[in-house]
Design a protein around this motif. Structure first.
Motif, PDB file in Angstrom:
ATOM      1  N   GLU A 323       0.835  -1.216   0.000  1.00 24.43           N
ATOM      2  CA  GLU A 323       0.000   0.000   0.000  1.00 24.43           C
ATOM      3  C   GLU A 323       0.861   1.254   0.000  1.00 24.43           C
ATOM      4  OE1 GLU A 323      -3.551   2.032   2.702  1.00 24.43           O
ATOM      5  OE2 GLU A 323      -2.844  -0.015   3.137  1.00 24.43           O
ATOM      6  N   VAL A 324       1.975   1.230   0.753  1.00 28.54           N
ATOM      7  CA  VAL A 324       2.839   2.411   0.828  1.00 28.54           C
ATOM      8  C   VAL A 324       3.557   2.649  -0.494  1.00 28.54           C
ATOM      9  CG1 VAL A 324       4.910   3.353   1.914  1.00 28.54           C
ATOM     10  CG2 VAL A 324       3.149   2.288   3.329  1.00 28.54           C
ATOM     11  N   TYR A 325       4.122   1.585  -1.074  1.00 25.58           N
ATOM     12  CA  TYR A 325       4.922   1.734  -2.292  1.00 25.58           C
ATOM     13  C   TYR A 325       4.102   1.609  -3.570  1.00 25.58           C
ATOM     14  CZ  TYR A 325       9.293   1.687   0.327  1.00 25.58           C
ATOM     15  OH  TYR A 325      10.338   2.017   1.164  1.00 25.58           O
ATOM     16  N   GLY A 326       2.832   1.257  -3.458  1.00 27.36           N
ATOM     17  CA  GLY A 326       2.000   1.066  -4.635  1.00 27.36           C
ATOM     18  C   GLY A 326       1.962   2.254  -5.570  1.00 27.36           C
ATOM     19  N   PRO A 327       1.676   3.475  -5.089  1.00 33.22           N
ATOM     20  CA  PRO A 327       1.627   4.635  -5.995  1.00 33.22           C
ATOM     21  C   PRO A 327       2.952   4.878  -6.720  1.00 33.22           C
ATOM     22  CG  PRO A 327       0.551   5.146  -3.914  1.00 33.22           C
ATOM     23  CD  PRO A 327       1.213   3.833  -3.724  1.00 33.22           C
ATOM     24  N   LEU A 328       4.077   4.778  -5.982  1.00 33.73           N
ATOM     25  CA  LEU A 328       5.380   4.990  -6.604  1.00 33.73           C
ATOM     26  C   LEU A 328       5.645   3.930  -7.665  1.00 33.73           C
ATOM     27  CD1 LEU A 328       8.162   6.362  -6.782  1.00 33.73           C
ATOM     28  CD2 LEU A 328       8.914   4.860  -4.898  1.00 33.73           C
ATOM     29  N   VAL A 329       5.322   2.682  -7.351  1.00 36.88           N
ATOM     30  CA  VAL A 329       5.548   1.595  -8.300  1.00 36.88           C
ATOM     31  C   VAL A 329       4.713   1.786  -9.561  1.00 36.88           C
ATOM     32  CG1 VAL A 329       5.201  -0.880  -8.653  1.00 36.88           C
ATOM     33  CG2 VAL A 329       6.220  -0.065  -6.512  1.00 36.88           C
ATOM     34  N   GLU A 330       3.468   2.163  -9.380  1.00 37.01           N
ATOM     35  CA  GLU A 330       2.594   2.362 -10.542  1.00 37.01           C
ATOM     36  C   GLU A 330       3.065   3.545 -11.383  1.00 37.01           C
ATOM     37  OE1 GLU A 330      -1.336   2.711  -9.072  1.00 37.01           O
ATOM     38  OE2 GLU A 330      -1.462   0.632  -8.372  1.00 37.01           O
ATOM     39  N   ASP A 331       3.519   4.625 -10.724  1.00 40.27           N
ATOM     40  CA  ASP A 331       4.016   5.781 -11.468  1.00 40.27           C
ATOM     41  C   ASP A 331       5.219   5.409 -12.330  1.00 40.27           C
ATOM     42  OD1 ASP A 331       2.054   7.335 -10.394  1.00 40.27           O
ATOM     43  OD2 ASP A 331       3.326   8.238  -8.837  1.00 40.27           O
ATOM     44  N   ARG A 332       6.019   4.455 -11.869  1.00 43.63           N
ATOM     45  CA  ARG A 332       7.212   4.059 -12.623  1.00 43.63           C
ATOM     46  C   ARG A 332       6.903   2.977 -13.646  1.00 43.63           C
ATOM     47  NH1 ARG A 332      11.776   5.228  -9.299  1.00 43.63           N
ATOM     48  NH2 ARG A 332      13.048   4.130 -10.863  1.00 43.63           N
ATOM     49  N   GLY A 333       5.627   2.585 -13.756  1.00 49.00           N
ATOM     50  CA  GLY A 333       5.239   1.596 -14.749  1.00 49.00           C
ATOM     51  C   GLY A 333       5.452   0.157 -14.328  1.00 49.00           C
ATOM     52  N   PHE A 334       5.536  -0.093 -13.021  1.00 53.26           N
ATOM     53  CA  PHE A 334       5.714  -1.449 -12.516  1.00 53.26           C
ATOM     54  C   PHE A 334       4.417  -1.929 -11.863  1.00 53.26           C
ATOM     55  CE2 PHE A 334       9.961   0.076 -12.948  1.00 53.26           C
ATOM     56  CZ  PHE A 334      10.797  -1.034 -13.065  1.00 53.26           C
ATOM     57  N   ALA A 335       4.406  -3.205 -11.485  1.00 51.67           N
ATOM     58  CA  ALA A 335       3.295  -3.773 -10.704  1.00 51.67           C
ATOM     59  C   ALA A 335       3.873  -4.425  -9.458  1.00 51.67           C
ATOM     60  CB  ALA A 335       2.530  -4.811 -11.534  1.00 51.67           C
ATOM     61  N   ILE A 336       3.137  -4.376  -8.357  1.00 46.64           N
ATOM     62  CA  ILE A 336       3.611  -4.944  -7.100  1.00 46.64           C
ATOM     63  C   ILE A 336       2.503  -5.765  -6.465  1.00 46.64           C
ATOM     64  CG2 ILE A 336       3.000  -2.892  -5.752  1.00 46.64           C
ATOM     65  CD1 ILE A 336       5.517  -3.457  -4.031  1.00 46.64           C
ATOM     66  N   ALA A 337       2.885  -6.889  -5.849  1.00 49.43           N
ATOM     67  CA  ALA A 337       1.920  -7.771  -5.192  1.00 49.43           C
ATOM     68  C   ALA A 337       2.607  -8.454  -4.019  1.00 49.43           C
ATOM     69  CB  ALA A 337       1.377  -8.815  -6.172  1.00 49.43           C
ATOM     70  N   ALA A 338       1.797  -8.880  -3.056  1.00 43.37           N
ATOM     71  CA  ALA A 338       2.309  -9.562  -1.864  1.00 43.37           C
ATOM     72  C   ALA A 338       1.657 -10.926  -1.748  1.00 43.37           C
ATOM     73  CB  ALA A 338       2.044  -8.737  -0.614  1.00 43.37           C
ATOM     74  N   ASP A 339       2.422 -11.883  -1.237  1.00 40.78           N
ATOM     75  CA  ASP A 339       1.909 -13.247  -1.077  1.00 40.78           C
ATOM     76  C   ASP A 339       2.476 -13.820   0.220  1.00 40.78           C
ATOM     77  OD1 ASP A 339       0.961 -15.804  -1.272  1.00 40.78           O
ATOM     78  OD2 ASP A 339       2.394 -16.434  -2.811  1.00 40.78           O
ATOM     79  N   ALA A 340       1.636 -13.925   1.259  1.00 41.48           N
ATOM     80  CA  ALA A 340       2.043 -14.489   2.550  1.00 41.48           C
ATOM     81  C   ALA A 340       0.879 -15.289   3.105  1.00 41.48           C
ATOM     82  CB  ALA A 340       2.461 -13.393   3.532  1.00 41.48           C
ATOM     83  N   PRO A 341       1.134 -16.521   3.581  1.00 42.08           N
ATOM     84  CA  PRO A 341       0.036 -17.328   4.124  1.00 42.08           C
ATOM     85  C   PRO A 341      -0.514 -16.725   5.407  1.00 42.08           C
ATOM     86  CG  PRO A 341       2.141 -18.397   4.510  1.00 42.08           C
ATOM     87  CD  PRO A 341       2.424 -17.232   3.625  1.00 42.08           C
ATOM     88  N   ALA A 342      -1.781 -16.885   5.621  1.00 45.78           N
ATOM     89  CA  ALA A 342      -2.411 -16.380   6.843  1.00 45.78           C
ATOM     90  C   ALA A 342      -1.852 -17.130   8.042  1.00 45.78           C
ATOM     91  CB  ALA A 342      -3.928 -16.561   6.758  1.00 45.78           C
ATOM     92  N   GLY A 343      -1.612 -16.394   9.123  1.00 50.26           N
ATOM     93  CA  GLY A 343      -1.122 -17.009  10.352  1.00 50.26           C
ATOM     94  C   GLY A 343       0.378 -17.086  10.471  1.00 50.26           C
ATOM     95  N   LEU A 344       1.124 -16.704   9.412  1.00 55.83           N
ATOM     96  CA  LEU A 344       2.585 -16.744   9.465  1.00 55.83           C
ATOM     97  C   LEU A 344       3.109 -15.474  10.131  1.00 55.83           C
ATOM     98  CD1 LEU A 344       5.234 -18.158   8.704  1.00 55.83           C
ATOM     99  CD2 LEU A 344       5.141 -16.956   6.516  1.00 55.83           C
ATOM    100  N   ALA A 345       3.931 -15.648  11.152  1.00 56.37           N
ATOM    101  CA  ALA A 345       4.458 -14.502  11.894  1.00 56.37           C
ATOM    102  C   ALA A 345       5.897 -14.770  12.281  1.00 56.37           C
ATOM    103  CB  ALA A 345       3.606 -14.238  13.141  1.00 56.37           C
ATOM    104  N   GLY A 346       6.544 -13.748  12.803  1.00 50.03           N
ATOM    105  CA  GLY A 346       7.919 -13.867  13.277  1.00 50.03           C
ATOM    106  C   GLY A 346       8.223 -12.733  14.228  1.00 50.03           C
ATOM    107  N   ARG A 347       9.263 -12.924  15.049  1.00 43.82           N
ATOM    108  CA  ARG A 347       9.690 -11.853  15.959  1.00 43.82           C
ATOM    109  C   ARG A 347      10.663 -10.959  15.191  1.00 43.82           C
ATOM    110  NH1 ARG A 347       8.699 -11.578  21.005  1.00 43.82           N
ATOM    111  NH2 ARG A 347      10.705 -10.565  21.465  1.00 43.82           N
TER     112      ARG A 347
END
Length: 461
Positions: A323-347
């Motif tokens: 969400e933060v980098y989406g506008p910048l990425v789109e302005d530069r002509g790129f696409a961005i996506a995230a893929d993380a399983p639900a429930g996965l966490a870390g310290r």
């Protein structure tokens, strides 16, 4: 389990314990075998001596009184209370019995022998007995056989062998316990050094190897390592103070320079001067960014920030970054996506990890081709949390990836583009802060940068 067995077979401590156990086992077995053989040999010699004395006594009787005296002495010896194990036979030239407690001359026994073991029946016995005998000829041609029943000695030998076996088993058990204790003490001493080295590697430079003042080799080793660590801590502290101070001191004049340039940009009306001032301001921004990144790297490598690790949901973290980098990425002509399983966490140190991923996104934008896709992924790799940023750009050749990870390292095609060469160094430092590492992989096409960030936490959904 298989990996544990392999580690044990490769362990120097385990090998020392096994060698000590085998050596002690061989020594114990050798001593017990020697005692058993020596005692058995002593029993045989004693029996041979008894048989030889009896033979010599009967020969002496023959010399003094002939065959009649021998017969009288035989009857006397067989009637004595100590005759239970005595074996005597006097036979004529043809081997026919004359006197004694053996019914017939044994054909398998030579006429002249100092010692021979054989199973024979004594007169009145219903079972053969194992005995040791000696034979000789008397001057008149008659035959003399003297012997002693050794069944009791065989039983004593068996009991002795059983006792030796029990002693061997007890000795081996005690040896095994002793070697295991020795191995445990040795392993504990070594583990103290290993734990200290691991703690120092994690940034705890104040950690020291425990010493007990015994003055042994391990104590001397610990004191030497502690002296080395003290020197390293002093040098690193001085270097850190110098670099931090230098970075802080440089930030102030660069910030002031930036302010002067911004005021000059507002006040100038000369187009060429304005262009020059804007370029100078951009370079000042780059320098400020380099100083800030260098400070972050030095702090991360020093372990500063581990106290700020909190359990972080990876799906939420990556979604926020998209969400933060989406506008910048789109302005530069790129696409961005995230893929993380639900429930996965870390310290994680959320701010530093976010900045590291942001650096990777900016690298993909700066070095990738327009229209490429940038993908952020998080996975549980055998209990280790792995975050990857992948693109479809030109990538980095396998033989140049080590150069790309060097601090201020910039490959030739990227030297004309903006940047400081510290982006991947920061990512590597952040991974190290989480006891992880960074790897550059081929995305076919493009580059995939993978950060491992310590144990993964999987929550049930």
């Amino acid at each position: 389990m298989a990996s544990r067995r392999r580690s044990l077979t490769r362990s120097t401590t385990a090998r020392l314990v096994v060698l000590a156990f085998l050596f002690q086992m061989l020594v114990t077995a050798g001593v017990l075998l020697f005692v058993q053989q020596a005692s058995q040999h002593a029993l045989i010699e004693e029996q041979q001596a008894l048989v030889g004395e009896l033979r010599d006594e009967l020969r002496g009787a023959y010399a003094g009184g002939g065959q009649a005296e021998v017969k009288r002495l035989i009857l006397t010896r067989l009637r004595s209370v100590r005759s239970d194990a005595v074996v005597i036979l006097l036979a004529d030239r043809a081997g026919m019995p004359v006197a004694g407690n053996i019914a017939a001359w044994p054909t398998v026994v030579p006429l002249d022998t100092d010692w021979r073991t054989i199973d024979l029946y004594r007169v009145g016995a219903d079972q053969p007995e194992h005995m040791g005998v000696a034979t000789s000829r008397l001057p008149d041609g008659s035959r003399l056989l003297t012997g002693h029943v050794i069944d009791a000695n065989l039983r004593l030998t068996r009991v002795n062998a059983e006792a030796m076996l029990a002693a061997l088993l007890i000795g081996l058990s005690l040896t095994l316990i002793g070697t295991l204790i020795f191995g445990r003490l040795l392993s504990r001493k070594i583990q103290n050094v290993v734990a200290t080295a691991a703690a120092v590697g994690d940034g705890a430079l104040a950690q020291r190897v425990p010493v007990d003042g015994s003055g042994d080799a391990f104590d001397a080793l610990g004191q030497s390592i502690n002296a080395m660590l003290q020197r390293i801590e002093a040098l690193v502290s001085q270097l850190r103070m110098m670099t931090d101070g230098l970075a802080h001191d440089l930030r102030s004049p660069v910030t002031r320079l930036k302010s002067v340039l911004e005021r000059a940009i507002v006040e100038t009306r000369d187009t060429e001067a304005l262009t020059a001032l804007e370029k100078a301001s951009a370079e000042a921004d780059t320098l400020l960014s380099m100083l800030s990144t260098a400070l972050l790297i030095s702090r991360a490598e020093a372990g500063i920030g581990r106290e700020s690790l909190v359990e972080t949901d990876l799906a939420i973290l990556l979604s926020d970054l998209v969400e933060v980098y989406g506008p910048l990425v789109e302005d530069r002509g790129f696409a961005i996506a995230a893929d993380a399983p639900a429930g996965l966490a870390g310290r994680l140190h959320r701010e530093l990890v976010s900045q590291a991923i942001g650096n990777l996104i900016e690298n993909a934008l700066n070095h990738g081709d327009g229209g490429s896709a940038i993908t952020l992924t998080a996975r549980d790799r055998d209990g280790i949390l792995a975050i990857a940023v992948a693109d479809n750009g030109p990538g980095i050749a396998a033989d140049r990836r080590g150069e790309a990870l060097r601090r201020f390292g910039r490959l030739d095609p990227s030297r004309h583009r903006p940047g400081s060469g510290l982006g991947l160094s920061l990512v590597e430092a952040v991974a190290g802060l989480h006891h992880g590492a960074i790897a550059l992989e081929d995305n076919q096409p493009g580059l995939r940068v993978v950060m491992t960030l310590g144990p993964a936490i999987v929550r049930q959904q």
